[in-house]
Scaffold this motif. Structure first.
Motif, PDB file in Angstrom:
ATOM      1  N   LYS A  12       0.827  -1.211   0.000  1.00 27.39           N
ATOM      2  CA  LYS A  12       0.000   0.000   0.000  1.00 27.39           C
ATOM      3  C   LYS A  12       0.863   1.262   0.000  1.00 27.39           C
ATOM      4  CE  LYS A  12      -3.995  -1.959   2.355  1.00 27.39           C
ATOM      5  NZ  LYS A  12      -4.822  -1.924   3.559  1.00 27.39           N
ATOM      6  N   THR A  75      -2.140  -1.138  -6.126  1.00 25.98           N
ATOM      7  CA  THR A  75      -3.406  -0.913  -5.424  1.00 25.98           C
ATOM      8  C   THR A  75      -4.330  -2.113  -5.593  1.00 25.98           C
ATOM      9  OG1 THR A  75      -3.209   1.485  -5.706  1.00 25.98           O
ATOM     10  CG2 THR A  75      -5.413   0.617  -5.262  1.00 25.98           C
ATOM     11  N   LYS A  79      -5.615  -4.803  -2.619  1.00 22.48           N
ATOM     12  CA  LYS A  79      -7.044  -5.068  -2.439  1.00 22.48           C
ATOM     13  C   LYS A  79      -7.326  -6.563  -2.588  1.00 22.48           C
ATOM     14  CE  LYS A  79     -11.509  -4.002  -2.417  1.00 22.48           C
ATOM     15  NZ  LYS A  79     -12.129  -4.662  -1.302  1.00 22.48           N
ATOM     16  N   ASP A  83      -8.887  -9.031   0.196  1.00 23.58           N
ATOM     17  CA  ASP A  83     -10.103  -9.800  -0.066  1.00 23.58           C
ATOM     18  C   ASP A  83      -9.882 -11.291   0.179  1.00 23.58           C
ATOM     19  OD1 ASP A  83     -11.375  -7.456  -0.754  1.00 23.58           O
ATOM     20  OD2 ASP A  83     -11.302  -7.807  -2.925  1.00 23.58           O
TER      21      ASP A  83
END
Length: 107
Positions: A12, A75, A79, A83
């Protein structure tokens, strides 16, 4: 079980850093702009700086495009890792609740 790990915080942060670099590349003017004979002292040097500025613009645009792509990839990766981690945790919670003695299944 896999021994591979992903450092989400680092991924990140890398995405944010590259995004900031991209912003600087797209917002910053050419460093050679406005440098004339009064600053550089000679017309030949002004011409060299103008050539540099033209080349820098083209390469800066290409690099900015690549930086934008890389930021989006990082990014998306962070993510996806989040998830997957969430899905795995939910699956494990579901498995644990069905085991005898854990309150979810037959005893």
């Amino acid at each position: 079980m896999s021994d591979q790990t992903a450092d989400l915080a680092r991924i990140k942060e890398s995405a944010r850093s590259i995004s900031k670099i991209h912003k600087e590349f797209t917002q910053s003017a050419n460093p050679a702009d406005g440098l004339g004979v009064s600053v550089l002292g000679e017309k030949g040097l002004v011409d060299v700086f103008d050539d540099f500025g033209d080349n820098w613009r083209v390469h800066r645009e290409r690099l900015a495009d690549e930086l934008e792509k890389l930021s989006k990839i990082l990014t998306t990766a962070s993510k996806a890792y989040e998830d997957i981690d969430h899905q795995l945790a939910e699956a494990l919670r579901g498995t644990d609740s069905k085991k005898p003695g854990t309150g979810g299944g037959p005893k």
